[in-house]
Design an enzyme around this catalytic site. Structure first.
Site, PDB file in Angstrom:
ATOM      1  N   SER A  21       0.830  -1.214   0.000  1.00  0.00           N
ATOM      2  CA  SER A  21       0.000   0.000   0.000  1.00  0.00           C
ATOM      3  C   SER A  21       0.866   1.266   0.000  1.00  0.00           C
ATOM      4  O   SER A  21       0.488   2.278  -0.611  1.00  0.00           O
ATOM      5  CB  SER A  21      -0.988   0.005   1.169  1.00  0.00           C
ATOM      6  OG  SER A  21      -0.334   0.158   2.396  1.00  0.00           O
ATOM      7  N   ARG A  31      23.600 -14.190   1.738  1.00  0.00           N
ATOM      8  CA  ARG A  31      22.897 -12.903   1.640  1.00  0.00           C
ATOM      9  C   ARG A  31      23.589 -12.005   0.633  1.00  0.00           C
ATOM     10  O   ARG A  31      22.954 -11.283  -0.117  1.00  0.00           O
ATOM     11  CB  ARG A  31      22.938 -12.190   2.996  1.00  0.00           C
ATOM     12  CG  ARG A  31      21.881 -12.654   3.936  1.00  0.00           C
ATOM     13  CD  ARG A  31      21.935 -11.866   5.234  1.00  0.00           C
ATOM     14  NE  ARG A  31      21.023 -12.500   6.163  1.00  0.00           N
ATOM     15  CZ  ARG A  31      19.725 -12.191   6.253  1.00  0.00           C
ATOM     16  NH1 ARG A  31      19.210 -11.247   5.514  1.00  0.00           N
ATOM     17  NH2 ARG A  31      18.956 -12.836   7.095  1.00  0.00           N
ATOM     18  N   ARG A  84      13.201  -8.023   4.768  1.00  0.00           N
ATOM     19  CA  ARG A  84      14.447  -8.773   4.728  1.00  0.00           C
ATOM     20  C   ARG A  84      15.542  -7.865   5.259  1.00  0.00           C
ATOM     21  O   ARG A  84      15.657  -6.704   4.846  1.00  0.00           O
ATOM     22  CB  ARG A  84      14.762  -9.192   3.301  1.00  0.00           C
ATOM     23  CG  ARG A  84      16.016 -10.016   3.223  1.00  0.00           C
ATOM     24  CD  ARG A  84      16.185 -10.689   1.883  1.00  0.00           C
ATOM     25  NE  ARG A  84      17.506 -11.303   1.802  1.00  0.00           N
ATOM     26  CZ  ARG A  84      17.791 -12.504   2.236  1.00  0.00           C
ATOM     27  NH1 ARG A  84      16.849 -13.262   2.753  1.00  0.00           N
ATOM     28  NH2 ARG A  84      19.013 -12.979   2.159  1.00  0.00           N
ATOM     29  N   ILE A  85      16.334  -8.419   6.180  1.00  0.00           N
ATOM     30  CA  ILE A  85      17.422  -7.626   6.746  1.00  0.00           C
ATOM     31  C   ILE A  85      18.531  -7.522   5.711  1.00  0.00           C
ATOM     32  O   ILE A  85      18.895  -8.515   5.070  1.00  0.00           O
ATOM     33  CB  ILE A  85      17.895  -8.264   8.066  1.00  0.00           C
ATOM     34  CG1 ILE A  85      16.745  -8.136   9.059  1.00  0.00           C
ATOM     35  CG2 ILE A  85      19.166  -7.590   8.564  1.00  0.00           C
ATOM     36  CD1 ILE A  85      17.026  -8.566  10.451  1.00  0.00           C
ATOM     37  N   LEU A  86      19.007  -6.309   5.520  1.00  0.00           N
ATOM     38  CA  LEU A  86      20.038  -6.070   4.506  1.00  0.00           C
ATOM     39  C   LEU A  86      21.410  -6.010   5.181  1.00  0.00           C
ATOM     40  O   LEU A  86      21.537  -5.542   6.314  1.00  0.00           O
ATOM     41  CB  LEU A  86      19.731  -4.756   3.785  1.00  0.00           C
ATOM     42  CG  LEU A  86      18.412  -4.790   2.992  1.00  0.00           C
ATOM     43  CD1 LEU A  86      17.928  -3.381   2.675  1.00  0.00           C
ATOM     44  CD2 LEU A  86      18.574  -5.606   1.708  1.00  0.00           C
ATOM     45  N   ASN A 130      13.449   4.167   4.128  1.00  0.00           N
ATOM     46  CA  ASN A 130      12.504   3.153   4.592  1.00  0.00           C
ATOM     47  C   ASN A 130      11.389   3.849   5.358  1.00  0.00           C
ATOM     48  O   ASN A 130      11.601   4.894   5.954  1.00  0.00           O
ATOM     49  CB  ASN A 130      13.234   2.182   5.539  1.00  0.00           C
ATOM     50  CG  ASN A 130      12.318   1.099   6.087  1.00  0.00           C
ATOM     51  OD1 ASN A 130      11.509   0.528   5.359  1.00  0.00           O
ATOM     52  ND2 ASN A 130      12.430   0.820   7.374  1.00  0.00           N
ATOM     53  N   HIS A 168       8.798   3.251   8.545  1.00  0.00           N
ATOM     54  CA  HIS A 168       8.657   2.395   9.720  1.00  0.00           C
ATOM     55  C   HIS A 168       7.468   2.887  10.547  1.00  0.00           C
ATOM     56  O   HIS A 168       7.344   4.091  10.791  1.00  0.00           O
ATOM     57  CB  HIS A 168       9.941   2.436  10.558  1.00  0.00           C
ATOM     58  CG  HIS A 168       9.879   1.517  11.730  1.00  0.00           C
ATOM     59  ND1 HIS A 168       9.966   0.144  11.600  1.00  0.00           N
ATOM     60  CD2 HIS A 168       9.705   1.772  13.049  1.00  0.00           C
ATOM     61  CE1 HIS A 168       9.856  -0.402  12.798  1.00  0.00           C
ATOM     62  NE2 HIS A 168       9.697   0.551  13.693  1.00  0.00           N
ATOM     63  N   SER A 195       7.620   6.951  10.689  1.00  0.00           N
ATOM     64  CA  SER A 195       8.845   7.687  10.371  1.00  0.00           C
ATOM     65  C   SER A 195       9.366   7.222   9.031  1.00  0.00           C
ATOM     66  O   SER A 195       9.332   6.025   8.718  1.00  0.00           O
ATOM     67  CB  SER A 195       9.937   7.400  11.411  1.00  0.00           C
ATOM     68  OG  SER A 195       9.481   7.595  12.732  1.00  0.00           O
ATOM     69  N   ASP A 223      16.348  -0.140  11.451  1.00  0.00           N
ATOM     70  CA  ASP A 223      15.486   1.000  11.797  1.00  0.00           C
ATOM     71  C   ASP A 223      16.233   2.076  12.597  1.00  0.00           C
ATOM     72  O   ASP A 223      15.637   2.771  13.432  1.00  0.00           O
ATOM     73  CB  ASP A 223      14.236   0.528  12.590  1.00  0.00           C
ATOM     74  CG  ASP A 223      13.430  -0.492  11.821  1.00  0.00           C
ATOM     75  OD1 ASP A 223      13.375  -0.404  10.581  1.00  0.00           O
ATOM     76  OD2 ASP A 223      12.864  -1.394  12.464  1.00  0.00           O
TER      77      ASP A 223
END
Ligand code: GRF
Length: 207
Positions: free
Chosen positions: A16, A68, A94-96, A110, A112, A139, A148
């Site tokens: 969305s 990764r 997914r954690i980068l 990003n 959050h 944020s 984050d």
């Protein structure tokens, strides 16, 4: 207006916020153009919407990659094929790695669902209610190696109502997300905000 910045959106699900960015970018005066939508989940519902809007999409299954870094180097290849100037994470689950986030530092943002630095990570709405917060929100921040943790570009606040459940609060926050993310991307793409080498947000007045 100078040439529009090229923006790729990374999603994992509903999309969305991606939809809000795509809609905002239809305005001729908006300084960014959405050039591609990537998902790490081929079944992400948001992909279908992007396709109906004529936006290129791409998916990569992380299970097909040994590490990764291999996954991310394939992802960077896709983003470079799209000539993306900036990337927007929009529910990208997914954690980068620090290698990836450092490569894109100052170019990746990003959204959050909390008033960072409060409630990093998951289940933000339930945690805000459990803590007795009277105010919550969302944020948009620069992506840095810590989850984050990157410097905040913009925030929107909502009241926590008596009797709120995580779902009712999430719905109130989501309305604000859909306004905040396009505004934050506008600020970034127009050069109104940037990240300096010391990871400070630098703000300049609109041209
Ligand atoms: C949003 O609440 C966003 O803040 C968080 O994940 C959710 C994604 O929702 N990062 P959607 O896919 O944009 O609808």
């Amino acid at each position: 207006m100078s040439e529009k910045k090229r923006v790729a959106i990374l999603i994992s699900g509903r999309g969305s916020n991606m939809t809000a960015l795509i809609q905002a970018a239809k305005n001729p005066d908006y300084p960014a153009k959405i050039v591609g939508v990537f998902s790490n989940r081929a079944a992400a519902p948001g992909l279908e919407y992007a396709r109906t809007e004529g936006i290129p999409t791409a998916t990569l299954a992380q299970s097909k990659f040994e590490t990764r870094l291999d996954f991310e180097s394939a992802l960077t290849g896709i983003l470079e094929d799209w000539h993306a100037d900036f990337i927007c994470l929009a529910g990208f689950m997914r954690i980068l790695t620090p290698e990836f986030t450092t490569h894109w530092q100052g170019k990746a943002i990003n959204i959050h669902p909390s008033l960072l630095p409060k409630y990093r990570g998951l289940d933000t709405h339930a945690r805000a209610i459990a803590s007795g917060e009277t105010e919550h929100g969302c944020s948009v921040h620069f992506v840095t190696p810590g989850l984050d943790e990157g410097p905040v570009i913009a925030q929107a606040r909502v009241p926590v109502a008596p009797g709120d459940t995580p779902d009712t609060l999430a719905a109130r926050v989501l309305i604000e997300e859909h306004k905040l993310y396009p505004e934050a991307l506008r600020m970034l793409a127009s050069g109104e905000v940037a990240l300096d080498v010391d990871q400070n947000v630098v703000r300049s007045l609109p041209a």
